[in-house]
Write an enzyme that holds these catalytic residues in place. Structure first.
Site, mmCIF file in Angstrom:
data_model
loop_
_atom_site.group_PDB
_atom_site.id
_atom_site.type_symbol
_atom_site.label_atom_id
_atom_site.label_comp_id
_atom_site.label_asym_id
_atom_site.label_seq_id
_atom_site.Cartn_x
_atom_site.Cartn_y
_atom_site.Cartn_z
ATOM 1 N N HIS A 48 0.813 -1.225 0.000
ATOM 2 C CA HIS A 48 0.000 0.000 0.000
ATOM 3 C C HIS A 48 0.852 1.283 0.000
ATOM 4 C CE1 HIS A 48 -3.024 2.951 0.930
ATOM 5 N NE2 HIS A 48 -2.504 3.161 2.126
ATOM 6 N N HIS A 72 3.528 6.803 5.548
ATOM 7 C CA HIS A 72 2.286 7.451 5.966
ATOM 8 C C HIS A 72 1.387 6.619 6.889
ATOM 9 C CE1 HIS A 72 0.067 5.373 2.692
ATOM 10 N NE2 HIS A 72 -0.972 5.578 3.467
ATOM 11 N N GLU A 76 -0.157 4.956 12.378
ATOM 12 C CA GLU A 76 -1.474 4.424 12.681
ATOM 13 C C GLU A 76 -1.441 2.927 12.943
ATOM 14 O OE1 GLU A 76 -4.325 4.887 9.636
ATOM 15 O OE2 GLU A 76 -6.009 4.500 10.974
ATOM 16 N N ASP A 77 -0.653 2.227 12.169
ATOM 17 C CA ASP A 77 -0.763 0.776 12.190
ATOM 18 C C ASP A 77 0.384 0.029 12.853
ATOM 19 O OD1 ASP A 77 -3.168 0.989 10.882
ATOM 20 O OD2 ASP A 77 -2.230 0.972 8.902
ATOM 21 N N ASP A 139 -3.348 8.247 -1.326
ATOM 22 C CA ASP A 139 -3.766 7.186 -0.408
ATOM 23 C C ASP A 139 -5.195 6.771 -0.752
ATOM 24 O OD1 ASP A 139 -3.659 5.616 2.040
ATOM 25 O OD2 ASP A 139 -4.924 7.149 2.957
ATOM 26 N N ASP A 259 -23.223 13.052 -26.202
ATOM 27 C CA ASP A 259 -21.813 13.430 -26.210
ATOM 28 C C ASP A 259 -20.911 12.480 -25.438
ATOM 29 O OD1 ASP A 259 -23.505 14.510 -24.444
ATOM 30 O OD2 ASP A 259 -22.645 16.527 -24.416
#
Ligand code: MN
Length: 717
Positions: A48, A72, A76-77, A139, A259
């Protein structure tokens, strides 16, 4: 699966040798931190951040952005902290990573509020360094590409949020390619039916369209050669979401969509853009409505091009965009195009770039907005693309969002003009301020010092800028009124209790007040304001605490007097509402809340608290001043009689009213008033005022009435 080497290969011609070192370091660090983690798709997690960095490498962004992109999700993880990143990669990178991270400290239990708060934080972080949003957008692109592994509910939520917030932000920043990608990736999850229908429609027209396009393209290349205009021409079938949006805007059905086809001509100078346009118009019929000159009048995001729509012999339409190489580059990557040569400093960029006017304005406007949900709501309105072009009498172009009124126009010109708007002259005619502006109109605003905003203006101010300034002005007035009322009350109470303040002045008085009432009181003015609003109630006891030595001997209140006081309490206080101890409580007459329904309190100067229902239009439209708002809740044990009005629409057949009234009787409620009026030839409208104990009873009654065959709808009024 992307490999780190692919990214290195892509950026090494752009960066110096030195810049590749931190990139490699970040890769190793990310690989180590995410070790063993797997995405829902089954791929290793590291994939990722690599994909995200790759998207940003394609935008040719600077090394700092790419390093932060690789890192990034680390905060968080994984167990890594911002401090770890700062130590290894420096302040700037740590700052970026923190900005992108959905800062986990948000103490909101409600998922909606939490999401709103996250977005609010990201927006604020991006005013510090715009690269936060570049990473966030990349992201989002990759997350959308792997969205199928999430639950249906999550898919829809993320896709919806992308269409409402991230794609419009990309648009505002002029990042055309990113915007298009976000829209098409989200569209399929937000509206599957239409997405696949458009896809199959494109499929059926594809072969034919491509043939036509190739033919026109060839003709056009020849024509440009003959006229010595260097041109690169490319053709394409339009994107699903842009077809869909056009369908919606023009309100047409699938078989009316013509169109699909578009051509793009890129040349060297603006002059040749106009030259090419002339040649095209000479050789093909064009639709006057399809022509736009965004070169002399760039869009607010600085997009420039000439747009025209031609008709083929078979009456098919082809949209043509004509622009220079520079204009093209800006239309693809917008503001991100400026980062590639590392010549701009992040902070000054945010301060100066024209494309960020809306961002600076918005963050200024909402600096004090503490409620993330409200912030999000105003962000959404702010992100509506500015689509109506109107003119000042001197011919200056003013761009406003669709739906904006003459009043919004006044505020767009200048806040002071907005606040003193007296009237609007639209195309030479005096018109009301709530008139919605049509594209191309000329608007003149007359203003007068004597004229000031009224609450009613909030009903038709469409832009959040106008909304905000009107509210701020009204609140300021309200505040001044409260301060002077509070001062009066202070003096009045002192006199009443035969006290005189001779000892404490200025700062000393303030300190004493803080000590006795609330440490957060900022100034004497603030104290008077709280008194004026009614949040601080001045009584003898409090005054004596503030001014002990000035107190005369207290007159003893007799027991009898106290007893009388208790008995003569207002009948309204029988309604028990938590959080308002000591204040008088009244139920608002405009919406008559019923025990158990969602409510909110508003302090009325000197009159205690008025409780409104959340469905009240005064609350919904935020017409009531927010600083007077207090949280209140029902004391469920406070059973009482509450009156509610129901409006029932039914077939006009004999016996309907009897059926309705008997079902109410069955539910053990009383009817206070009933009205029957014919609504149309065969329909009738019954208005009922009934007495209930709580909202649940009312809801059960409404369900019961809905169950009657002749009844079409039941609504509370
Ligand atoms: Mn991520």
């Amino acid at each position: 699966m992307i490999r780190f080497d692919d990214i290195l290969e892509k950026v090494s011609p752009l960066y110096g040798e030195k810049d590749l070192v931190p990139l490699q370091k970040a890769y190793v660090f990310a690989a180590h931190s995410h070790k063993g983690q797997v995405r829902l798709s089954g791929e290793p997690y590291l994939n990722h951040p690599l994909e995200v960095a790759n998207i940003l490498a394609d935008m040719k962004l600077d090394p700092t952005t790419l390093v932060a992109a690789l890192l990034h999700d680390v905060l968080e993880d994984t167990d890594m902290t911002a401090l770890d990143i700062k130590k290894l990669f420096g302040e700037e990178i740590a700052h970026l990573v923190e900005g992108v991270t959905k800062i986990g400290l948000v103490e909101e239990s409600h998922p909606e509020t939490r999401r709103a708060e996250t977005i609010r934080k990201i927006i604020i972080a991006m005013t510090d360094d715009l690269r936060v949003i570049f990473i966030k957008l990349a992201d989002r692109i990759h997350n959308l590409k792997t969205l199928k592994y999430l639950s249906d509910k999550k898919q829809k939520q993320i896709a919806q949020e992308t269409l409402e917030i991230y794609a419009p932000i990309a648009n505002r920043l002029g990042m055309g390619r990113t915007k298009a990608e976000l829209e098409d990736l989200s569209f399929r999850y937000v509206d599957q039916k239409n997405y696949f229908q458009i896809l199959s429609l494109i499929k059926t027209k594809k072969k034919d369209s491509e043939k036509i396009l190739k033919k026109i393209e060839k003709q056009m290349i020849e024509l440009m050669k003959e006229n010595h205009i260097p041109a690169e021409i490319s053709s394409r079938i339009k994107r699903p979401y842009s077809i869909y949006r056009k369908m919606k805007r023009q309100n047409v059905s699938f078989d009316q969509v013509y169109d699909f086809m578009a051509l793009r001509l890129i040349t060297n100078t603006a002059r040749n853009c106009y030259g090419a346009l002339g040649i095209i118009h000479q050789n093909w019929t064009h639709l006057p409505s399809g022509f736009n000159d965004f070169i002399s009048m760039p869009k607010p995001n600085l997009y420039q091009a000439l747009h025209t729509t031609i008709l083929t012999k078979k009456k098919q339409t082809i949209e043509i965009q004509i622009r220079t190489h520079e204009m093209h580059e800006i239309s693809v990557n917008g503001i991100a195009a400026h980062w590639k040569y590392k010549e701009t400093d992040a902070k000054s960029m945010v301060k100066e770039d024209k494309r960020l006017q809306w961002l600076r304005e918005m963050v200024d406007l909402y600096q004090e907005q503490k409620d993330p949900r409200k912030f999000l709501k105003s962000l959404k309105t702010n992100l509506i693309p500015e689509e109506v072009y109107v003119f000042t009498p001197k011919g200056k172009v003013i761009t406003l969002p669709m739906g904006a009124t003459a009043l919004d126009f006044a505020f767009k010109i200048h806040t002071e003009i907005g606040l003193h708007t007296d009237g609007a002259i639209i195309n030479g005619k005096q018109m009301p301020l709530n008139s919605i502006l049509e594209p191309g109109t000329i608007v003149e605003i007359t203003s007068s010092d004597k004229k000031t905003p009224s609450r009613n203006w909030l009903n038709f101010a469409f832009t959040s800028k106008a909304q905000h300034h009107i509210k701020r002005w009204l609140n300021k007035q309200e505040q001044l009124k409260n301060i002077s009322l509070g001062k009066k009350l202070w003096n009045k109470q002192l006199t009443k209790h035969k006290m005189k303040n001779t000892s404490l002045k200025g700062k000393a008085l303030l300190n004493k007040i803080r000590e006795v009432t609330h440490p957060h009181i900022r100034s004497l003015k603030h104290f008077y304001e709280m008194v004026g609003i009614g949040k601080i109630v001045l009584n003898r006891k409090l005054l004596e605490k503030i001014l002990p030595e000035s107190a005369l001997k207290p007159k003893k209140e007799t027991l009898l007097k106290k007893a009388v006081k208790k008995v003569t309490k207002k009948p309204e206080s029988a309604i028990k509402v938590k959080g308002t101890e000591g204040s008088q409580v009244k139920l608002a007459r405009c919406c008559s809340p019923i025990l158990g329904e969602s409510i909110i309190g508003y302090i009325t100067s000197g009159k205690g608290i008025t409780v409104h229902s959340l469905r009240c239009h005064l609350v919904k439209k935020e017409i009531l001043p927010s600083q007077r708002m207090v949280e209140v809740s029902w004391d469920k044990s406070a059973k009482g009689d509450y009156e509610a009005a129901l409006s029932i629409k039914a077939e006009d057949k004999p016996g309907v009213l009897a059926k309705v009234t008997s079902s109410i009787a069955k539910m053990k409620a009383n009817i206070r008033k009933a009205n029957v009026n014919p609504d149309s030839e065969s329909k009738t409208r019954i208005t009922l005022n009934i007495i209930v104990h709580d909202i649940e009873q009312l809801e059960r009654i409404a369900e019961e009435i809905k169950g009657i065959a002749e009844v079409l709808s039941v609504a509370r009024i």
